[in-house]
Scaffold this active site. Structure first.
Site, mmCIF file in Angstrom:
data_model
loop_
_atom_site.group_PDB
_atom_site.id
_atom_site.type_symbol
_atom_site.label_atom_id
_atom_site.label_comp_id
_atom_site.label_asym_id
_atom_site.label_seq_id
_atom_site.Cartn_x
_atom_site.Cartn_y
_atom_site.Cartn_z
ATOM 1 N N ASP A 73 61.881 -11.193 -23.453
ATOM 2 C CA ASP A 73 61.057 -11.262 -22.614
ATOM 3 C C ASP A 73 61.198 -10.277 -21.244
ATOM 4 O O ASP A 73 62.058 -9.441 -21.559
ATOM 5 C CB ASP A 73 60.703 -12.615 -22.083
ATOM 6 C CG ASP A 73 59.417 -13.078 -21.647
ATOM 7 O OD1 ASP A 73 58.924 -12.576 -20.689
ATOM 8 O OD2 ASP A 73 58.873 -14.051 -22.481
ATOM 9 N N HIS A 107 58.106 -14.332 -15.864
ATOM 10 C CA HIS A 107 57.661 -15.016 -17.284
ATOM 11 C C HIS A 107 58.885 -15.464 -17.989
ATOM 12 O O HIS A 107 58.705 -16.584 -18.746
ATOM 13 C CB HIS A 107 56.957 -13.968 -17.873
ATOM 14 C CG HIS A 107 56.266 -14.443 -19.146
ATOM 15 N ND1 HIS A 107 56.503 -14.085 -20.369
ATOM 16 C CD2 HIS A 107 54.942 -14.922 -19.111
ATOM 17 C CE1 HIS A 107 55.687 -14.750 -21.188
ATOM 18 N NE2 HIS A 107 54.851 -15.299 -20.597
ATOM 19 N N SER A 269 51.989 -18.241 -24.989
ATOM 20 C CA SER A 269 53.453 -18.005 -24.479
ATOM 21 C C SER A 269 54.168 -19.203 -24.525
ATOM 22 O O SER A 269 55.365 -19.530 -25.005
ATOM 23 C CB SER A 269 53.408 -17.286 -23.185
ATOM 24 O OG SER A 269 53.166 -16.019 -23.292
#
Length: 411
Positions: A73, A107, A269
């Site tokens: 990520d 994120h 996600s």
């Protein structure tokens, strides 16, 4: 890896992904769209899925101890309270400052805490709070952010994760097909890794297949809400293996990591991260299982499987329910060497084990490939805005049409 292969990877991830609006352009600016709460507030009360999954009861049996999850990520900020002591060094292939423990986007940190957060100071608690995270930072932005070109080094980053001692690889990102990523997934599977990836948030925007979830060896994860129904934004089709909680799931509003956003947040996600954590719970309880066996039990104990529905194009085999195995002892792991996704023998499938391989209790009750019976009966009627954490969309013009690049998220 040759320079040509690396170039092919970057171009492939740039070229294909999301359908755009009529103008051919979409803009991802999200933070202001969802109500936020200060970090000091008890965000765990808004993690609705912990109660539904009976997390407190499961944690008496397993908390994921001894299992490592590679998070591919935007990096993972290991300094926030819920992740202190939870993050191990991985590798930074972002093209920016070489530090996989930094996350300017937020994120990757959000995904890591959904998997293994301790819940310290009232922050997000992961579904597997004693698992460990290995951060593998992908990107392409010179500043090290994931928002612009986050998947340019996806194949290289997955390969690096496959070379680590993580048993599970979590990919809460998506892009177009390319050979470098395909080969990296093949390599990861040959090393005994279990790979989860979000199917994407294109259910209302063209429903394009997204990678690596579309690869046959990868378990593609859809997003569902409190009702157990698929979220309307969740990309659906033959690539969906399972579904995880992915609607109204807490995440950092931005890279500053000062506030959580909840309403409307999550996406495939978050669903992928929670599913990776569920797999960690099973693997900690059964350290002698292979990746094939862990995934097979997740499939066999999913919410749709026991209702005779077969596989749905919206939720796959159903919502992930590790409690069915942990608390009720159900789910035959079956053949350790045969993939439940492809029905084929995987190379070195025991590489991810902690000890010797276990024996399936009854191979006839655990088919090497779960039968697929498509169903479109799942309701995808959630009224949720299609949004993502990134602040910038990379617009590419191909064959006279405009396409946008996006990560597989819904926040």
């Amino acid at each position: 890896m040759t320079e040509q292969n690396s170039r092919t990877s970057r171009l492939g991830w740039r070229r294909l992904l999301a359908a755009t609006a009529a103008t051919g352009v979409w803009t991802a600016c999200l933070t202001g769209l969802a109500p936020s709460v200060a970090v000091a507030d008890d965000i765990q009360s808004q993690q609705w899925y912990l109660d539904q999954m009976k997390a407190e009861e499961m944690w008496k049996v397993s908390q994921g101890e001894g299992v490592k999850v590679a998070v591919v990520d935007s990096g993972v900020d290991s300094s926030i309270p819920t992740l202190r002591g939870q993050v191990l060094p991985g590798k930074d292939l972002s093209g920016g400052p070489r530090d996989e423990m930094k996350d300017r986007d937020g994120h990757g940190t959000s995904m890591a805490q959904l998997i293994a957060g301790t819940g310290a100071d009232g922050s997000v608690k992961g579904i597997a709070p004693k698992a460990k995270i290995l951060s593998f930072k992908t990107g392409g932005d010179p500043a090290g952010r994931a928002g612009n070109g986050a998947v340019l080094f996806m194949g290289e980053t997955i390969r690096a994760a496959a070379e680590s001692d993580a048993q599970i690889i979590n990919v809460s990102l998506a892009g177009g097909p390319d050979q470098v990523t395909r080969k990296a997934i093949d390599y990861a599977v040959s090393k005994g890794k279990l790979v989860f990836a979000g199917t994407g948030n294109e259910g209302k925007g063209g429903n394009f297949r997204q990678y690596p979830a579309a690869l046959p060896e990868v378990a593609g994860i859809a997003a569902m809400g409190k009702s157990g129904k698929v979220a309307d934004f969740s990309t659906h089709g033959r690539d969906t293996t399972l579904a995880g909680p992915g609607l109204d799931v807490p995440a950092w509003c931005d890279g500053k990591k000062k506030k959580y956003c909840v309403k409307g947040n999550g996406g495939t996600s978050a669903a992928t991260a929670i599913t990776s954590g569920a797999a960690a719970l099973l693997w900690a309880k059964h350290p002698d299982w292979t990746a094939n066996q862990v995934l097979r039990v997740l499939i066999k104990t999913a919410s749709g499987t026991n209702k005779g529905k077969g596989r749905s194009k919206y939720l796959g085999y159903g919502g992930v329910r590790p409690r069915i195995n942990l608390l009720e002892g159900k789910g035959d792991p079956g053949d350790p060497d045969i993939s439940p996704l492809t029905g084929e023998k995987t190379i070195n499938s025991r590489a991810g084990q902690k000890s010797s391989p276990g024996k399936g209790s009854d191979k006839d009750d655990a088919p090497d490939k779960v039968k697929v019976a498509d169903s479109s009966s799942d309701d995808g009627s959630s009224n949720v805005l299609w949004i993502s954490l990134g602040a910038v969309a990379l617009v590419i013009v191909l064959s006279g049409g405009a396409f946008a690049w996006a990560r597989a998220r819904r926040e």
